[in-house]
Design a protein around this motif. Sequence first.
Motif, PDB file in Angstrom:
ATOM      1  N   VAL A  66       0.841  -1.193   0.000  1.00  0.00           N
ATOM      2  CA  VAL A  66       0.000   0.000   0.000  1.00  0.00           C
ATOM      3  C   VAL A  66       0.879   1.246   0.000  1.00  0.00           C
ATOM      4  N   GLY A  67       0.613   2.138  -0.944  1.00  0.00           N
ATOM      5  CA  GLY A  67       1.356   3.391  -0.993  1.00  0.00           C
ATOM      6  C   GLY A  67       2.808   3.236  -1.409  1.00  0.00           C
ATOM      7  N   GLY A  68       3.173   2.084  -1.920  1.00  0.00           N
ATOM      8  CA  GLY A  68       4.553   1.908  -2.368  1.00  0.00           C
ATOM      9  C   GLY A  68       5.541   1.661  -1.248  1.00  0.00           C
ATOM     10  N   ALA A  69       5.050   1.350  -0.037  1.00  0.00           N
ATOM     11  CA  ALA A  69       5.956   1.172   1.103  1.00  0.00           C
ATOM     12  C   ALA A  69       6.910   0.000   0.914  1.00  0.00           C
ATOM     13  N   MET A  70       6.545  -0.939   0.046  1.00  0.00           N
ATOM     14  CA  MET A  70       7.399  -2.097  -0.198  1.00  0.00           C
ATOM     15  C   MET A  70       8.388  -1.848  -1.347  1.00  0.00           C
ATOM     16  N   VAL A 338      13.669  12.695 -11.481  1.00  0.00           N
ATOM     17  CA  VAL A 338      14.777  11.751 -11.325  1.00  0.00           C
ATOM     18  C   VAL A 338      14.341  10.344 -11.730  1.00  0.00           C
ATOM     19  N   VAL A 339      13.158   9.930 -11.283  1.00  0.00           N
ATOM     20  CA  VAL A 339      12.641   8.600 -11.624  1.00  0.00           C
ATOM     21  C   VAL A 339      12.559   8.411 -13.136  1.00  0.00           C
ATOM     22  N   ASN A 340      12.205   9.463 -13.831  1.00  0.00           N
ATOM     23  CA  ASN A 340      12.020   9.379 -15.285  1.00  0.00           C
ATOM     24  C   ASN A 340      13.184   9.988 -16.059  1.00  0.00           C
ATOM     25  N   ASP A 341      14.341  10.067 -15.418  1.00  0.00           N
ATOM     26  CA  ASP A 341      15.518  10.690 -16.028  1.00  0.00           C
ATOM     27  C   ASP A 341      15.903  10.011 -17.341  1.00  0.00           C
ATOM     28  N   GLU A 357       3.953  -7.595  -7.747  1.00  0.00           N
ATOM     29  CA  GLU A 357       3.163  -7.106  -6.620  1.00  0.00           C
ATOM     30  C   GLU A 357       2.917  -5.601  -6.669  1.00  0.00           C
ATOM     31  N   LEU A 358       3.814  -4.860  -7.315  1.00  0.00           N
ATOM     32  CA  LEU A 358       3.741  -3.401  -7.285  1.00  0.00           C
ATOM     33  C   LEU A 358       3.256  -2.789  -8.584  1.00  0.00           C
ATOM     34  N   GLY A 359       3.141  -3.591  -9.626  1.00  0.00           N
ATOM     35  CA  GLY A 359       2.736  -3.048 -10.910  1.00  0.00           C
ATOM     36  C   GLY A 359       3.894  -2.366 -11.621  1.00  0.00           C
ATOM     37  N   SER A 360       3.596  -1.298 -12.360  1.00  0.00           N
ATOM     38  CA  SER A 360       4.618  -0.599 -13.142  1.00  0.00           C
ATOM     39  C   SER A 360       5.464   0.283 -12.229  1.00  0.00           C
ATOM     40  N   VAL A 361       6.739  -0.054 -12.118  1.00  0.00           N
ATOM     41  CA  VAL A 361       7.668   0.724 -11.292  1.00  0.00           C
ATOM     42  C   VAL A 361       9.004   0.848 -12.012  1.00  0.00           C
ATOM     43  N   VAL A 362       9.773   1.851 -11.612  1.00  0.00           N
ATOM     44  CA  VAL A 362      11.133   2.013 -12.114  1.00  0.00           C
ATOM     45  C   VAL A 362      12.091   1.495 -11.050  1.00  0.00           C
ATOM     46  N   LEU A 363      12.959   0.562 -11.439  1.00  0.00           N
ATOM     47  CA  LEU A 363      13.919  -0.028 -10.511  1.00  0.00           C
ATOM     48  C   LEU A 363      15.338   0.199 -11.026  1.00  0.00           C
TER      49      LEU A 363
END
Length: 412
Positions: A66-70, A338-341, A357-363
Amino acid sequence: MQDAPSALTAASESAMMKRPLEGVTIVDLGQIYNGPYATFLMAMAGAKVIKIEPPGGEKMRRRGTVGGAMLPFAMLNSNKEFVTLNLKTAEGIALLKQMAAKADVVLENFAPGTMDRLGVGYEVLSALNPRLIYAAGTGYGSYGPNKDMLAMDLTIQAMSGVMASTGFPDRPPVKAGPALCDFFGGIHLYGAVLTALFRRERTGQGSLVEVSMLESVYPSLSSTLGLYYGSGGQNPPRTGNRHGGMAEAPYNVYGCTDGWVALLCVADKHWEGLLQAMGRTDLLAEPRFKDLQARVDNIDELDALIEGWTSQHSKADLMQILTAKRIPSAPVREIDEVVNDPHMHARGTLKRIEHPELGSVVLPTGPMIFPGTEKTELVPSKTLGADNDAVYADWLGLEPEDYAALKQAGAV
């Protein structure tokens, strides 16, 4: 000109070297940031990293999605294999010993003495596997007056001088935004493991290595320490966005029409270029700014002069002007920028993926690039215990009945 990846021929691709840590197996007992970041770097360099979690999951996993806490868990645990292991059972302890006997590295960042109390400290595990590298990440080290103090990034920032040197002189100390001490410790832990593996190649012997977060961050205070010694041992004031040692000017964050730009002049040519950009070359002969020491001595006037100019421009216009004059500078960017740099995405060090579990994320894929080496594809972190069968039955070679008994006993 084609970029390096697309310019590679099929022949050169087939001749690529294996990844640097190919064939190295890490048993990862790391938690939160410190240990997991060290082993993430190892995984991205090609090591087989087996992440051990308690039956309820590692602390960061338990934060939930929830909320990206993970998200921090996902960032630091790509490309690992995930198993559960209950070290509160005799069967779990025995299983860890079997894993250590087959591994190259066991890494943990528990409080000092935790593994010894469980009966799986360095002395025990190295007796089972003399080639084992046992790596311990700690707050203060395994010996010394403060060894038993509880250590988190916040408390190490307080103990290390990071807080005392962060913020503005007329306000209370503040922590640095990022978890600097945890990650400084993790980077040094990675370096310590690789150094020990190099020594093992020469001697055939494993060893114990430990890294203290406190000692990892101390060298980063170099500018502040310069001011401390330069003032005869007086505690330096917090310098805000100015140079920590008050030895460079201009060196600050300056306002513009739509935000802020950071700029500094570390050489006379930078200062001359800045005055040209400002249309104020008349100030080259100004006694208040004639050399570095004069600029430091008159820093308030200097900063006001520069901000009077920057405040008339946008960030984009300023960066075009400053870049053309080769003046060290950068816009102060928000997190979404920064995330989309585009730069890091073009280099492949940031990658947008679909996490289960988190869907679309930048790692991140890690900052270390090894040209001419087989590419490591990013594999997102998995669910708790996802690789139990593959690790315990296939890699460790447990017989089906023994593995079933361990599950029945709650050891895995």
